[in-house]
Design a protein around this motif. Structure first.
Motif, mmCIF file in Angstrom:
data_model
loop_
_atom_site.group_PDB
_atom_site.id
_atom_site.type_symbol
_atom_site.label_atom_id
_atom_site.label_comp_id
_atom_site.label_asym_id
_atom_site.label_seq_id
_atom_site.Cartn_x
_atom_site.Cartn_y
_atom_site.Cartn_z
ATOM 1 N N ARG A 77 0.807 -1.072 0.002
ATOM 2 C CA ARG A 77 -0.040 0.005 -0.083
ATOM 3 C C ARG A 77 0.798 1.192 0.134
ATOM 4 N NH1 ARG A 77 -3.103 -2.916 3.830
ATOM 5 N NH2 ARG A 77 -1.965 -1.478 5.454
ATOM 6 N N HIS A 78 1.990 1.159 0.565
ATOM 7 C CA HIS A 78 2.753 2.148 0.651
ATOM 8 C C HIS A 78 3.574 2.681 -0.664
ATOM 9 C CE1 HIS A 78 5.871 5.047 2.476
ATOM 10 N NE2 HIS A 78 6.839 4.523 2.050
ATOM 11 N N VAL A 79 4.303 1.701 -1.050
ATOM 12 C CA VAL A 79 4.708 2.066 -2.493
ATOM 13 C C VAL A 79 3.734 2.433 -3.372
ATOM 14 C CG1 VAL A 79 6.862 0.669 -1.870
ATOM 15 C CG2 VAL A 79 4.811 -0.417 -2.871
ATOM 16 N N SER A 80 2.628 1.758 -3.418
ATOM 17 C CA SER A 80 1.307 1.974 -4.616
ATOM 18 C C SER A 80 0.916 3.460 -4.268
ATOM 19 C CB SER A 80 0.250 1.088 -4.200
ATOM 20 O OG SER A 80 0.600 -0.291 -4.390
ATOM 21 N N ARG A 81 0.860 3.819 -3.206
ATOM 22 C CA ARG A 81 0.489 5.273 -2.763
ATOM 23 C C ARG A 81 1.380 6.371 -3.330
ATOM 24 N NH1 ARG A 81 -1.824 3.455 2.386
ATOM 25 N NH2 ARG A 81 0.522 4.370 3.262
ATOM 26 N N ILE A 82 2.887 6.055 -3.224
ATOM 27 C CA ILE A 82 3.809 6.797 -3.608
ATOM 28 C C ILE A 82 3.713 6.889 -5.245
ATOM 29 C CG2 ILE A 82 6.334 7.222 -3.840
ATOM 30 C CD1 ILE A 82 6.533 5.948 -1.063
ATOM 31 N N VAL A 83 3.709 5.960 -5.775
ATOM 32 C CA VAL A 83 3.675 5.714 -7.106
ATOM 33 C C VAL A 83 2.435 6.405 -7.786
ATOM 34 C CG1 VAL A 83 3.589 4.302 -9.433
ATOM 35 C CG2 VAL A 83 5.094 3.693 -7.630
ATOM 36 N N ASP A 84 1.456 6.174 -7.343
ATOM 37 C CA ASP A 84 0.058 6.860 -7.600
ATOM 38 C C ASP A 84 0.338 8.224 -7.626
ATOM 39 O OD1 ASP A 84 -2.471 6.245 -9.075
ATOM 40 O OD2 ASP A 84 -3.490 6.188 -7.081
ATOM 41 N N ALA A 85 0.660 8.890 -6.410
ATOM 42 C CA ALA A 85 0.727 10.273 -6.312
ATOM 43 C C ALA A 85 1.627 10.761 -7.311
ATOM 44 C CB ALA A 85 1.271 10.627 -5.020
ATOM 45 N N ARG A 86 2.766 10.281 -7.534
ATOM 46 C CA ARG A 86 3.514 10.930 -8.654
ATOM 47 C C ARG A 86 3.025 10.698 -9.989
ATOM 48 N NH1 ARG A 86 8.996 7.558 -6.611
ATOM 49 N NH2 ARG A 86 9.515 9.183 -4.727
ATOM 50 N N HIS A 87 2.133 9.844 -10.350
ATOM 51 C CA HIS A 87 1.544 9.802 -11.744
ATOM 52 C C HIS A 87 0.409 10.624 -11.816
ATOM 53 C CE1 HIS A 87 2.745 4.989 -12.412
ATOM 54 N NE2 HIS A 87 3.894 5.912 -12.605
ATOM 55 N N ALA A 88 -0.279 11.091 -10.496
ATOM 56 C CA ALA A 88 -1.261 11.882 -10.890
ATOM 57 C C ALA A 88 -1.075 12.923 -11.406
ATOM 58 C CB ALA A 88 -1.912 12.122 -9.544
ATOM 59 N N ARG A 89 0.256 13.602 -11.237
ATOM 60 C CA ARG A 89 0.798 14.839 -11.874
ATOM 61 C C ARG A 89 0.985 14.611 -13.347
ATOM 62 N NH1 ARG A 89 3.318 14.720 -6.895
ATOM 63 N NH2 ARG A 89 5.370 14.219 -8.128
ATOM 64 N N VAL A 90 1.169 13.633 -13.627
ATOM 65 C CA VAL A 90 1.783 13.289 -15.234
ATOM 66 C C VAL A 90 0.434 13.195 -16.130
ATOM 67 C CG1 VAL A 90 3.294 12.017 -16.465
ATOM 68 C CG2 VAL A 90 3.791 12.247 -14.192
ATOM 69 N N ARG A 91 0.260 14.322 -16.644
ATOM 70 C CA ARG A 91 -0.771 14.258 -17.845
ATOM 71 C C ARG A 91 -0.736 15.407 -18.724
ATOM 72 N NH1 ARG A 91 -6.395 14.435 -14.453
ATOM 73 N NH2 ARG A 91 -5.191 12.808 -13.396
ATOM 74 N N GLY A 92 -1.120 15.331 -19.929
ATOM 75 C CA GLY A 92 -1.007 16.240 -20.969
ATOM 76 C C GLY A 92 -1.958 16.094 -21.940
ATOM 77 N N ALA A 93 -2.669 17.329 -22.561
ATOM 78 C CA ALA A 93 -3.810 17.259 -23.708
ATOM 79 C C ALA A 93 -3.251 16.948 -24.921
ATOM 80 C CB ALA A 93 -4.471 18.624 -23.486
ATOM 81 N N GLY A 94 -2.003 16.691 -25.241
ATOM 82 C CA GLY A 94 -1.654 16.511 -26.749
ATOM 83 C C GLY A 94 -1.601 17.782 -27.400
ATOM 84 N N GLU A 95 -1.034 18.892 -26.798
ATOM 85 C CA GLU A 95 -1.195 20.220 -27.564
ATOM 86 C C GLU A 95 -0.252 20.222 -28.542
ATOM 87 O OE1 GLU A 95 1.970 20.158 -24.474
ATOM 88 O OE2 GLU A 95 -0.042 19.468 -24.356
ATOM 89 N N HIS A 96 0.723 19.365 -28.659
ATOM 90 C CA HIS A 96 1.691 19.406 -29.745
ATOM 91 C C HIS A 96 1.478 18.248 -30.762
ATOM 92 C CE1 HIS A 96 5.663 19.299 -31.755
ATOM 93 N NE2 HIS A 96 5.958 20.463 -31.302
ATOM 94 N N PRO A 97 1.747 18.667 -32.196
ATOM 95 C CA PRO A 97 1.154 17.518 -33.055
ATOM 96 C C PRO A 97 2.047 16.181 -33.044
ATOM 97 C CG PRO A 97 2.200 19.538 -34.142
ATOM 98 C CD PRO A 97 1.987 19.948 -32.669
ATOM 99 N N HIS A 98 3.362 16.262 -32.568
ATOM 100 C CA HIS A 98 4.118 15.366 -32.279
ATOM 101 C C HIS A 98 3.963 14.780 -30.832
ATOM 102 C CE1 HIS A 98 5.413 15.943 -36.372
ATOM 103 N NE2 HIS A 98 5.853 17.244 -36.019
ATOM 104 N N ARG A 99 3.046 15.070 -30.075
ATOM 105 C CA ARG A 99 3.202 14.720 -28.579
ATOM 106 C C ARG A 99 1.701 14.353 -28.403
ATOM 107 N NH1 ARG A 99 6.517 18.753 -25.434
ATOM 108 N NH2 ARG A 99 8.239 17.153 -25.809
ATOM 109 N N PRO A 100 1.609 13.112 -28.188
ATOM 110 C CA PRO A 100 -0.010 12.813 -28.139
ATOM 111 C C PRO A 100 -0.457 13.067 -26.816
ATOM 112 C CG PRO A 100 1.643 10.856 -27.866
ATOM 113 C CD PRO A 100 2.316 12.070 -28.397
ATOM 114 N N ALA A 101 -1.815 13.071 -26.457
ATOM 115 C CA ALA A 101 -2.271 13.198 -24.958
ATOM 116 C C ALA A 101 -1.727 11.901 -24.297
ATOM 117 C CB ALA A 101 -4.017 13.171 -25.053
ATOM 118 N N TYR A 102 -1.464 12.307 -22.848
ATOM 119 C CA TYR A 102 -0.892 11.270 -22.120
ATOM 120 C C TYR A 102 -1.385 11.312 -20.725
ATOM 121 C CZ TYR A 102 2.185 15.031 -20.978
ATOM 122 O OH TYR A 102 2.722 16.316 -20.515
#
Length: 274
Positions: A77-102
């Motif tokens: 649970r401890h390591v999953s919470r850490i990884v999940d918290a880091r992942h929560a900030r990693v997102r993008g709308a794909g504003e660049h034609p060569h960089r997809p939404a992620y």
């Protein structure tokens, strides 16, 4: 008659496999495979401190895997919470034609990252032993890697049950990969040792060779990694050396990094609990 191992034997196979530090030799190859998915590459390029602190990813990934295989519920649970918290900030709308939404919490992307770890581990196991894994052992490892994504947002659905299923799924996914500018930029810094302490930079010479040997030929070419007969012989020499060390060095010694990682995870999970 089924060739499946009983749960206790399958768990012992997974633990013996996961404890072996020689598998770290495939870490860079797994990362390059991950980056060949443009979603992963975009997230790493835009949000990760990977270039500044490349060892953090290795240590963090190893801690997560160690907790899943050797830890108790509190550690997981401890390591999953850490990884999940880091992942929560990693997102993008794909504003660049060569960089997809992620989105780092995307279930399919997480399954892909888990799959790269499994694929490289299976390849290394067979290269270092010089023979294919038997079906029951390989199937146990495939099922044993399922929680890597499932403990986050990956969910068990969609994860193969057998080595044969995994190999077929893997071939389809590898054929659809695309190495873009983000992937090449991050891979170049990784393989050149950017951000490493100066004393560790020479280690990247064998890492580059082993990584080249473990990548599928099409991806190796897409990354611009040279693969001449001389380089092939050098890479083979390093793999032979690692295989020899694996036979000479006792399993308990090869497991020292994993035991140290588990102690760190356990200390932090208990501290966080209090």
């Amino acid at each position: 008659m089924s060739d499946d191992l009983d749960s206790a034997t399958a768990q012992a196979v997974l633990r013996r496999h996961a404890a072996d530090a020689t598998l770290m030799a495939g870490g860079a190859a797994a990362i390059l495979l991950q980056l060949a998915d443009p979603r992963v590459a975009a997230g790493v390029a835009r949000h990760s401190r990977f270039r500044d602190r490349p060892l953090d990813r290795l240590v963090g990934t190893h801690a997560y895997l160690t907790a899943l295989v050797f830890g108790d519920d509190r550690d997981i649970r401890h390591v999953s919470r850490i990884v999940d918290a880091r992942h929560a900030r990693v997102r993008g709308a794909g504003e660049h034609p060569h960089r997809p939404a992620y989105d780092a919490r995307d279930a399919d992307a997480q399954r892909w990252v888990a799959a790269t770890l499994l694929a490289v581990a299976l390849e290394l196991e067979e290269r270092l032993t010089g023979s294919p894994l038997d079906t029951a052992t390989a199937d146990a490892l495939v099922r044993g890697y399922a929680p890597i994504a499932a403990r986050l947002q990956g969910a068990p659905a969609g994860w193969p049950e057998t080595r044969a299923e995994f190999d077929a799924w893997w071939a389809d996914r590898v054929g659809a990969l695309r190495v873009g500018a983000d992937a090449r930029s991050v891979a170049r810094d990784l393989l050149m040792g950017v951000g490493l302490p100066p004393m560790l930079v020479p280690v990247m010479v064998p890492v580059r060779l082993v990584t080249a040997a473990l990548l599928p030929p099409a991806l190796r070419a897409a990354y611009g990694i040279r693969w001449t007969p001389r380089i092939r012989r050098a890479a083979h020499g390093w793999l032979v050396t690692i295989a020899l060390l694996r036979r000479i060095v006792p399993a308990q010694v090869r497991a020292i990094p994993t035991r140290a990682s588990l102690r760190r995870v356990r200390r932090r999970s208990r501290y966080a609990g209090h």
